[in-house]
Design an enzyme around this catalytic site. Structure first.
Site, PDB file in Angstrom:
ATOM      1  N   ARG A  26       0.821  -1.226   0.000  1.00  0.00           N
ATOM      2  CA  ARG A  26       0.000   0.000   0.000  1.00  0.00           C
ATOM      3  C   ARG A  26       0.848   1.267   0.000  1.00  0.00           C
ATOM      4  NH1 ARG A  26      -5.555  -0.603   1.860  1.00  0.00           N
ATOM      5  NH2 ARG A  26      -6.232  -2.404   0.673  1.00  0.00           N
ATOM      6  N   ARG A  30      -3.650   6.709   0.652  1.00  0.00           N
ATOM      7  CA  ARG A  30      -4.180   7.949   1.223  1.00  0.00           C
ATOM      8  C   ARG A  30      -3.236   8.688   2.156  1.00  0.00           C
ATOM      9  NH1 ARG A  30      -9.859   5.195   2.714  1.00  0.00           N
ATOM     10  NH2 ARG A  30      -8.351   3.543   2.999  1.00  0.00           N
ATOM     11  N   ARG A  39      -6.917  10.886  -6.571  1.00  0.00           N
ATOM     12  CA  ARG A  39      -8.084  10.055  -6.270  1.00  0.00           C
ATOM     13  C   ARG A  39      -9.377  10.870  -6.343  1.00  0.00           C
ATOM     14  NH1 ARG A  39     -11.905   7.833  -5.726  1.00  0.00           N
ATOM     15  NH2 ARG A  39     -12.672   6.243  -4.288  1.00  0.00           N
ATOM     16  N   ASP A  76      -6.471  -3.437  -7.429  1.00  0.00           N
ATOM     17  CA  ASP A  76      -7.040  -4.035  -6.225  1.00  0.00           C
ATOM     18  C   ASP A  76      -7.237  -5.530  -6.462  1.00  0.00           C
ATOM     19  OD1 ASP A  76      -8.222  -2.972  -3.503  1.00  0.00           O
ATOM     20  OD2 ASP A  76      -9.455  -4.655  -4.143  1.00  0.00           O
ATOM     21  N   TYR A 152     -14.323 -12.766   0.163  1.00  0.00           N
ATOM     22  CA  TYR A 152     -15.086 -11.559  -0.198  1.00  0.00           C
ATOM     23  C   TYR A 152     -16.288 -11.910  -1.080  1.00  0.00           C
ATOM     24  CZ  TYR A 152     -11.545  -8.536   1.850  1.00  0.00           C
ATOM     25  OH  TYR A 152     -10.719  -7.895   2.739  1.00  0.00           O
TER      26      TYR A 152
END
Ligand code: CP3
Length: 344
Positions: A26, A30, A39, A76, A152
């Protein structure tokens, strides 16, 4: 073996180099103001992932700032369920959401046929990134492992312990075997496509391997991963594969021994002693600074980074974290860590 000049590739080929290569999971995200600015130009996270120019710029941002040895492509793990035909979306504060599948009829509606085309923006982003990267930087492709993707797809969202997929796998073994088989094929294909587009390493994220008992870990983590690695190696024997069976603890040993991966990313569930004494003779080690220590305490972080290097750095070793960089990580702490690592 092809001789390599890139430090990260040399280490993943089990060579000891003068400098310890590093990158962070990562590393695009952010905590970087330039990421947040980019973004904000895209409404949805998936649109952002599927915009090759934006994905490539996001991949390059941390490299320009910190000069890591590896650039992981911005994407992702959930692009695979999406490419198979599932409804996938991201909501602020809720993380990923999917319309779950629980039956053979729902599974039968998914198809791998359009995967290459649907994921073509990822491959385009890899090509753009490869052309723009400094010569010494290694481009890393990635995918979720079959078990984590199945979690998921069945749960439809994140979870603390993924009880629904675990229960369904026990109750409906035929459904679950079919789902894993589809995912093994999809993950293998996506990894191979990424290599064809310029990825030089593949990392496989099994983020939820830690919720499984030993027999489940063998059947749902080790066996599918072994097949994925074999499929990649059948086409690209020289491309290193890094496995990350997060929170697997003592099960890291059988993972490193039996899956065929070239390296494992370790986290805090493994002691440095176990990594040095048991794992490092099986494969290259990558890891394992606690991302929360990187947020909270610069001096403790630097001391722990030095300890990791002094324990694991005498063998081929890649410095990384035990999980992804957190959004509230101070940039100054990442800078201090990179300054230390550049001297190693
Ligand atoms: O590491 C990198 O810099 C490459 C990009 C990358 C992302 N996700 C970007 C991302 C990678 C390698 C991933 C992997 C991923 N995605 C995993 C495996 C690793 C892990 O963290 O265990 C998992 C489980 C996912 C699924 C996923 N995607 C989650 C749980 C989330 C968090 C949701 C949130 O709001 O934080 C995402 C979203 C996501 N993927 C973000 C980023 C930068 C944050 C969303 C944003 O920026 O708007």
């Amino acid at each position: 073996m092809i001789s390599q000049t890139k430090n990260l590739l040399r280490v993943l080929n089990n060579e000891k180099t003068d400098h310890i290569p590093f990158w962070f999971m990562r590393q695009a995200g952010r905590y970087l103001p330039e990421y947040k600015a980019l973004r904000s130009q895209s409404k949805s996270f998936l649109d952002f992932c599927y915009n090759p120019e934006m994905a490539s710029v996001a991949t390059l941002q941390p490299i320009r700032r910190f000069g890591m040895d590896g650039a992981i492509i911005f994407s992702d793990i959930l692009v695979i369920p999406h490419a198979l035909g599932m409804h996938v979306w991201f909501e602020e504060g809720k993380g990923p959401l999917l319309t779950p599948i629980h039956t053979q009829a729902e599974l039968a509606k998914l198809s791998i046929t359009a995967l290459d085309e649907k994921l073509s923006p990822v491959y385009e982003a890899l090509k753009l990134t490869r052309a723009a990267l400094p010569q010494e930087t290694t481009l890393i492709g990635f995918a979720g492992a079959a078990w984590t993707l199945a979690c998921y797809m069945i749960e439809g969202k994140g979870s603390r312990d993924f009880q629904t997929p675990r229960a369904l796998a026990l109750r409906e073994p035929e459904f679950f075997a079919k789902l894993l088989a589809l995912l093994v094929e999809s993950v293998s294909r996506h990894a191979i496509n990424q290599i064809k587009a310029g990825a030089e390493v593949i990392q496989i994220f099994d983020s939820w391997s830690g919720v499984l008992s030993e027999p489940q870990f063998k059947a749902w983590v080790i066996e599918p991963t072994k097949k994925i690695v074999a499929n990649i190696k059948a086409e690209f024997p020289d491309v290193p594969v890094i496995g990350f069976p997060r929170l697997a603890g003592t099960k890291y040993y059988s993972y490193a021994k039996d899956t065929g991966v070239d390296a494992v990313n370790i986290d805090g569930s493994v002691t440095l002693k176990m990594a040095a004494e048991k794992l490092s003779s099986l494969c290259v080690i990558q890891g394992n600074l606690d991302p929360l220590v990187l947020v909270e305490d610069k001096n403790m972080m630097l001391a722990q980074a030095k300890e990791i290097i002094s324990t694991l750095g005498h063998k081929p070793f890649v410095f990384n974290l035990g999980h992804g960089i957190l959004p509230h990580t101070p940039i100054e702490h990442v800078e201090a860590l990179c300054d230390l690592l550049r001297q190693k």
